[in-house]
Design a protein around this motif. Structure first.
Motif, PDB file in Angstrom:
ATOM      1  N   ALA A  99      -7.018   3.264  -7.233  1.00 14.84           N
ATOM      2  CA  ALA A  99      -6.361   4.426  -6.636  1.00 14.84           C
ATOM      3  C   ALA A  99      -6.364   4.290  -5.119  1.00 14.84           C
ATOM      4  N   ASP A 100      -5.302   4.777  -4.482  1.00 11.24           N
ATOM      5  CA  ASP A 100      -5.267   4.806  -3.024  1.00 11.24           C
ATOM      6  C   ASP A 100      -6.385   5.716  -2.519  1.00 11.24           C
ATOM      7  N   THR A 101      -7.000   5.313  -1.410  1.00  7.75           N
ATOM      8  CA  THR A 101      -8.127   6.063  -0.851  1.00  7.75           C
ATOM      9  C   THR A 101      -7.884   6.354   0.623  1.00  7.75           C
ATOM     10  N   THR A 102      -8.031   7.615   0.997  1.00  4.52           N
ATOM     11  CA  THR A 102      -7.882   8.003   2.403  1.00  4.52           C
ATOM     12  C   THR A 102      -9.235   8.390   2.968  1.00  4.52           C
ATOM     13  N   THR A 103      -9.601   7.754   4.080  1.00  3.17           N
ATOM     14  CA  THR A 103     -10.861   8.038   4.761  1.00  3.17           C
ATOM     15  C   THR A 103     -10.564   8.791   6.055  1.00  3.17           C
ATOM     16  N   ARG A 104     -11.180   9.963   6.232  1.00  3.35           N
ATOM     17  CA  ARG A 104     -11.056  10.731   7.483  1.00  3.35           C
ATOM     18  C   ARG A 104     -12.118  10.194   8.435  1.00  3.35           C
ATOM     19  N   VAL A 105     -11.710   9.306   9.309  1.00  5.46           N
ATOM     20  CA  VAL A 105     -12.651   8.652  10.223  1.00  5.46           C
ATOM     21  C   VAL A 105     -13.176   9.646  11.242  1.00  5.46           C
ATOM     22  N   VAL A 106     -12.277  10.410  11.832  1.00  2.66           N
ATOM     23  CA  VAL A 106     -12.589  11.470  12.793  1.00  2.66           C
ATOM     24  C   VAL A 106     -11.542  12.563  12.592  1.00  2.66           C
ATOM     25  N   PRO A 107     -11.771  13.755  13.109  1.00  2.00           N
ATOM     26  CA  PRO A 107     -10.704  14.757  13.032  1.00  2.00           C
ATOM     27  C   PRO A 107      -9.412  14.216  13.663  1.00  2.00           C
ATOM     28  N   GLY A 108      -8.338  14.232  12.899  1.00  2.00           N
ATOM     29  CA  GLY A 108      -7.063  13.732  13.410  1.00  2.00           C
ATOM     30  C   GLY A 108      -6.865  12.243  13.253  1.00  2.00           C
ATOM     31  N   GLY A 109      -7.838  11.552  12.649  1.00  2.00           N
ATOM     32  CA  GLY A 109      -7.708  10.099  12.486  1.00  2.00           C
ATOM     33  C   GLY A 109      -8.065   9.657  11.085  1.00  2.00           C
ATOM     34  N   THR A 110      -7.118   9.059  10.386  1.00  2.00           N
ATOM     35  CA  THR A 110      -7.362   8.625   9.017  1.00  2.00           C
ATOM     36  C   THR A 110      -6.941   7.168   8.816  1.00  2.00           C
ATOM     37  N   VAL A 111      -7.592   6.539   7.859  1.00  2.00           N
ATOM     38  CA  VAL A 111      -7.179   5.223   7.377  1.00  2.00           C
ATOM     39  C   VAL A 111      -7.048   5.332   5.858  1.00  2.00           C
ATOM     40  N   THR A 112      -5.861   5.003   5.370  1.00  2.54           N
ATOM     41  CA  THR A 112      -5.599   5.012   3.935  1.00  2.54           C
ATOM     42  C   THR A 112      -5.459   3.585   3.444  1.00  2.54           C
ATOM     43  N   GLU A 113      -6.147   3.269   2.366  1.00  2.00           N
ATOM     44  CA  GLU A 113      -5.945   1.970   1.738  1.00  2.00           C
ATOM     45  C   GLU A 113      -5.031   2.161   0.541  1.00  2.00           C
ATOM     46  N   ARG A 114      -3.833   1.592   0.647  1.00  2.00           N
ATOM     47  CA  ARG A 114      -2.866   1.630  -0.436  1.00  2.00           C
ATOM     48  C   ARG A 114      -2.934   0.327  -1.216  1.00  2.00           C
ATOM     49  N   TRP A 115      -2.817   0.422  -2.527  1.00  5.29           N
ATOM     50  CA  TRP A 115      -2.818  -0.764  -3.375  1.00  5.29           C
ATOM     51  C   TRP A 115      -1.402  -1.008  -3.863  1.00  5.29           C
ATOM     52  N   VAL A 116      -0.825  -2.106  -3.386  1.00  3.85           N
ATOM     53  CA  VAL A 116       0.588  -2.400  -3.622  1.00  3.85           C
ATOM     54  C   VAL A 116       0.702  -3.666  -4.480  1.00  3.85           C
ATOM     55  N   PRO A 117       1.421  -3.602  -5.595  1.00  8.88           N
ATOM     56  CA  PRO A 117       1.551  -4.807  -6.422  1.00  8.88           C
ATOM     57  C   PRO A 117       2.433  -5.857  -5.774  1.00  8.88           C
ATOM     58  N   VAL A 118       2.163  -7.113  -6.081  1.00  5.92           N
ATOM     59  CA  VAL A 118       3.034  -8.207  -5.681  1.00  5.92           C
ATOM     60  C   VAL A 118       4.423  -7.947  -6.275  1.00  5.92           C
ATOM     61  N   ASP A 119       5.473  -8.294  -5.538  1.00  7.51           N
ATOM     62  CA  ASP A 119       6.831  -7.990  -6.001  1.00  7.51           C
ATOM     63  C   ASP A 119       7.244  -8.831  -7.208  1.00  7.51           C
ATOM     64  N   ARG A 120       6.944 -10.142  -7.143  1.00 13.32           N
ATOM     65  CA  ARG A 120       7.395 -11.020  -8.219  1.00 13.32           C
ATOM     66  C   ARG A 120       6.354 -12.111  -8.452  1.00 13.32           C
ATOM     67  N   VAL A 121       6.046 -12.371  -9.733  1.00 16.14           N
ATOM     68  CA  VAL A 121       5.072 -13.403 -10.056  1.00 16.14           C
ATOM     69  C   VAL A 121       5.636 -14.352 -11.105  1.00 16.14           C
ATOM     70  N   GLY A 122       5.190 -15.601 -11.010  1.00 20.74           N
ATOM     71  CA  GLY A 122       5.479 -16.606 -12.026  1.00 20.74           C
ATOM     72  C   GLY A 122       4.215 -16.885 -12.807  1.00 20.74           C
ATOM     73  N   LEU A 123       4.298 -16.830 -14.113  1.00 20.87           N
ATOM     74  CA  LEU A 123       3.123 -16.965 -14.975  1.00 20.87           C
ATOM     75  C   LEU A 123       3.229 -18.260 -15.771  1.00 20.87           C
ATOM     76  N   TYR A 124       2.249 -19.141 -15.585  1.00 21.91           N
ATOM     77  CA  TYR A 124       2.273 -20.449 -16.232  1.00 21.91           C
ATOM     78  C   TYR A 124       1.448 -20.411 -17.511  1.00 21.91           C
ATOM     79  N   VAL A 125       2.057 -20.863 -18.611  1.00 22.10           N
ATOM     80  CA  VAL A 125       1.371 -20.941 -19.903  1.00 22.10           C
ATOM     81  C   VAL A 125       1.360 -22.403 -20.330  1.00 22.10           C
ATOM     82  N   PRO A 126       0.197 -23.006 -20.490  1.00 15.41           N
ATOM     83  CA  PRO A 126       0.123 -24.440 -20.802  1.00 15.41           C
ATOM     84  C   PRO A 126       0.731 -24.782 -22.159  1.00 15.41           C
TER      85      PRO A 126
END
Length: 436
Positions: free
Chosen positions: A101-128
């Motif tokens: 889940a995305d998490t927002t940290t209130r570092v100080v009043p008026g200052g935040t850092v949010t960590e967003r989790w974004v999936p890779v747009d496109r992947v290639g999957l190798y099956v032996p």
């Protein structure tokens, strides 16, 4: 059949004394480089020629038609379909809980850092492909990518001459079950290059995942940076930490189960019990003679990468398996749960007599794409997190920035990067020296 390595009383680094398969990925780079460059320059034409050279199949196209996927699913043995559906359901249950889940940290009043989790747009999957078909690897690659929210994914697997140049039909059926309709009949280093550079109807991907042979691993190393990778997979391996309470038949069966993968597969028993070692050796003799792939298994067990390792006690054994950092680690001791809780380095840990590695290969719900060759000391197995990127979103208001501005300026001067401090000062009427 299987050698013994006596580490009792040894004070040396176990990593220097333990058996390990010899694979030289670096040596293969010179052979892989022209293959990848050929795919980069000539795309599909190069893939078709390379497929004919390495797989003995001349294809008219690299993408598997949707009708072939549907046909493979329709013809799938009902028992295999039921097993795959159960495997998929259990894997989804485990991997769904890995979502972040995305998490927002209130570092100080008026200052935040949010960590967003974004999936890779496109992947290639190798099956032996090769000696066996691995529909389970389709499940293990596709499910975490889907659960991560990857919007575009494609599967590739080596073409098989006996199936008209298509990948094994069970692999195609697994793709159909999972709703994957972009599938390619391409294997080896050229498959990694296809995803890295794009070719014909296959658009370039941001990441490639999945196990493969030394050529796949070499291509991943060569193209890392051009495309993201999960890991460089080497020969499979199992380590079993066992004491005198372990059933030697279970231990032998599990060592054989990994040895049947490949002549370079590693099967290692670590035990303080010479009595158990002797019983396991006797069990191995009988089981190897009776197993379908006896020659391959015998080569793997007799190779320098396999062995029975004698240790002083279970504490010593735990230190040894932590140093070995096995892809698969089984704990078959009287206090298995407690011992397992102390393990730090392993791709996956299997606890007690009723959690064999083969359960994890198919239906435990865990992922079987795991780090090999000791890389479990720094690398995890495939998971939802493999396909997610953490993005920090910084939002400060004027007062919050003003409060920290002197500290930014001080650190900027300490690093002799004055423009960094000036970029903050400019927001409060300041600027470059001489322009204030």
């Amino acid at each position: 059949m299987i050698s013994r390595i006596d580490l009792r009383g040894s004070a040396g680094d176990p990593r220097e004394l333990l058996p390990r398969a010899e694979t030289d990925v670096s040596a293969a780079l010179d052979q892989v480089r022209p293959i990848c460059e050929d795919v980069r320059e000539r795309g599909t034409e190069a893939l078709l020629e390379l497929t004919e050279r390495f797989d003995g199949v001349r294809l008219s196209g690299i993408r598997v038609p949707r009708a072939e996927l549907d046909s493979a699913l329709a013809a799938l043995d009902p028992a295999v379909r039921a097993a795959l559906e159960e495997s998929i359901e259990r894997a989804r249950r485990v991997h769904a809980d890995q979502r972040r889940a995305d998490t927002t940290t209130r570092v100080v009043p008026g200052g935040t850092v949010t960590e967003r989790w974004v999936p890779v747009d496109r992947v290639g999957l190798y099956v032996p492909g090769g000696r066996a078909a691995y529909p389970s690897s389709v499940v293990m690659n596709v499910v975490p990518a889907q659960e991560a929210g990857v919007a575009s994914l494609a599967v590739t697997s080596p073409p098989q001459a006996e199936f008209g140049g298509l990948p094994h039909p069970t692999i195609l059926a697994a793709c159909a079950l999972l709703g994957v309709d972009e599938v390619y009949a391409v294997g080896g280093a050229q498959a990694v290059a296809m995803f890295a550079y794009g070719a014909g109807r296959c658009e370039r991907a941001d990441m490639v995942t999945g196990p493969g042979n030394i050529w796949v691993a070499s291509a991943k190393r060569l193209l890392k940076g051009v495309i993201g990778i999960d890991a460089e997979a080497g020969p499979t391996e199992i380590a079993v930490l066992a004491d005198e309470t372990a059933d030697p038949a279970y231990v032998a069966a599990d060592l054989v189960s990994q040895a049947e993968h490949d002549v370079l597969a590693a099967s290692v028993l670590v035990t303080p019990s010479t009595e158990l070692a002797g019983k396991v050796e006797a069990e191995l003799s009988a089981r190897v003679a009776a197993t379908r792939h006896r020659d391959r298994v015998a080569d793997a067990l007799g190779g320098r990468q396999s062995g029975i390792v004698l240790v002083d006690d279970l504490d010593h054994g735990l230190a040894v398996v932590d140093a070995y950092a096995a892809e698969h680690l089984e704990i078959l001791t009287a206090d298995a749960s407690a011992r397992a809780a102390a393990v730090r380095n392993a791709g996956a840990v299997f606890v007690g007599p009723y959690s064999p590695v083969s359960l994890g290969d198919y239906c435990a719900g865990s992922n079987h794409v795991l780090p090999t060759g000791g890389s479990a000391v720094h690398t995890a197995g495939l998971s939802v997190q493999t396909f997610l990127r953490g993005v920090h979103v910084v939002e400060y208001d004027r007062d919050a920035l003003a409060a920290v501005a002197p500290h930014v300026a001080a650190l900027a001067e300490a690093e002799d990067l004055p423009a960094h401090g000036e970029a903050v000062a400019a927001r409060f009427g300041g600027g470059q020296e001489g322009a204030q």
